[in-house]
Design an enzyme around this catalytic site. Sequence first.
Site, short mmCIF file in Angstrom:
data_model
loop_
_atom_site.label_atom_id
_atom_site.label_comp_id
_atom_site.label_asym_id
_atom_site.label_seq_id
_atom_site.Cartn_x
_atom_site.Cartn_y
_atom_site.Cartn_z
N LYS A 21 0.89 -1.17 0.00
CA LYS A 21 0.00 0.00 0.00
C LYS A 21 0.93 1.21 0.00
CE LYS A 21 -4.23 1.61 2.23
NZ LYS A 21 -5.08 1.57 1.01
C1 LIG Z 1 -6.28 0.20 -4.19
C2 LIG Z 1 -7.02 -0.40 -3.03
N1 LIG Z 1 -7.57 -1.64 -3.18
C3 LIG Z 1 -8.25 -2.22 -2.17
C4 LIG Z 1 -8.42 -1.58 -0.96
C5 LIG Z 1 -9.17 -2.33 0.14
O1 LIG Z 1 -8.23 -2.73 1.13
P1 LIG Z 1 -8.69 -2.95 2.63
O2 LIG Z 1 -9.00 -1.59 3.19
O3 LIG Z 1 -7.54 -3.60 3.31
O4 LIG Z 1 -9.91 -3.81 2.59
C6 LIG Z 1 -7.89 -0.29 -0.74
C7 LIG Z 1 -8.07 0.41 0.59
N2 LIG Z 1 -8.25 1.82 0.43
C8 LIG Z 1 -8.02 2.59 1.65
C9 LIG Z 1 -7.70 4.03 1.33
C10 LIG Z 1 -8.87 4.88 0.90
C11 LIG Z 1 -8.44 6.33 0.67
O5 LIG Z 1 -9.14 7.00 -0.12
O6 LIG Z 1 -7.46 6.78 1.26
C12 LIG Z 1 -9.17 2.44 2.63
O7 LIG Z 1 -10.21 1.87 2.26
O8 LIG Z 1 -8.97 2.86 3.81
C13 LIG Z 1 -7.15 0.30 -1.79
O9 LIG Z 1 -6.59 1.52 -1.65
#
Ligand SMILES: Cc1[nH+]cc(COP(=O)(O)O)c(CN[C@@H](CCC(=O)O)C(=O)O)c1O
Length: 307
Positions: A159
Amino acid sequence: MVQKSETIWFDGKQVAWDDANVHVLTHTLHYGLGVFEGIRAYKCVDGTSAVFRLREHVERLFASARILRMEIPYTVDQLVDAVVETLQRNKLDEGYIRPLSFVGAGAMGVNPGSNPIQTIIATWPWGAYLGEEALEAGIRVKTSSFQRHHVNAMMTKAKAVGNYVNSILAKTEALADGYDEGLMLDTAGFVSEATGENIFIVRGGVIKTTPLTSILDGITRNSLMTLAGDLGYTVVEQQFTRDELYVADEAFFCGTAAEVTPIREVDRRVIGAGKAGPVTKHLQTEYFKLVKGENPKYAHWLHQYSL
Ligand SMILES: Cc1[nH+]cc(COP(=O)(O)O)c(CN[C@@H](CCC(=O)O)C(=O)O)c1O
């Protein structure tokens, strides 16, 4: 505008929100090498609060740092404790948590060299990521003209701060074209993920999601796969194409911020009945129950705390 809290944890100290600043020659500001997390805390039915899968999120922060060869100068336990301390200091019984480890100021140039690795943990109240009514009515999605990263160009299991330029390009294109979110395909043309979410489709009673190729290994995705399996659904991780999405009975995004957000339309094709389908609603309801401690089967996912 993000709603301010009182303090931000900054390299081991609670610093007043407005004093949590960095120099303009902070390396990450120029070159994008940094790792972050998005985590949610929820008010629980028993009157306490709980951070959802806190340890897994912090472990992923360290995994992201390992991929990018960043040495975070803390342990997982120290950052787990720092998250709870910051929520309590800011009197947040629910809210969003943003840890970030970044390369500080020092030498300039692409090589981060021995510049310090700094870490902050910010917390703030954050409601429905895509809007309250989206959780009910679903959102309109456009397939982006931007592909998700090639798996050997950017490290998508990390991330990483710099990965989100790709997300911003897709998000702002979708918004400019009148949609709520952009969906990216991978470099082979298969469905990858959205700008901040993973995706699931439901067809003929089978729940399908993208394999861990070009996507972030989402903790919500992982949680929903377990939950759906426990509820008796068949869940498969399998590549699928945009036209399989077009003919799906249901589709939804998931993520810490997005939670479980139904998709009602993709590229002007109505998905199913054009609203949250029965499987999506079932998973969304059960997800919101378990994050608030209503399902003891998943108590191990809740890191409880009190103010
Ligand atoms: C590209 C991406 N894909 C999938 C996910 C889902 O991952 P998880 O949260 O572990 O289920 C997130 C989280 N995106 C984070 C950031 C959002 C933002 O705008 O900043 C979030 O959901 O917190 C992503 O950024």
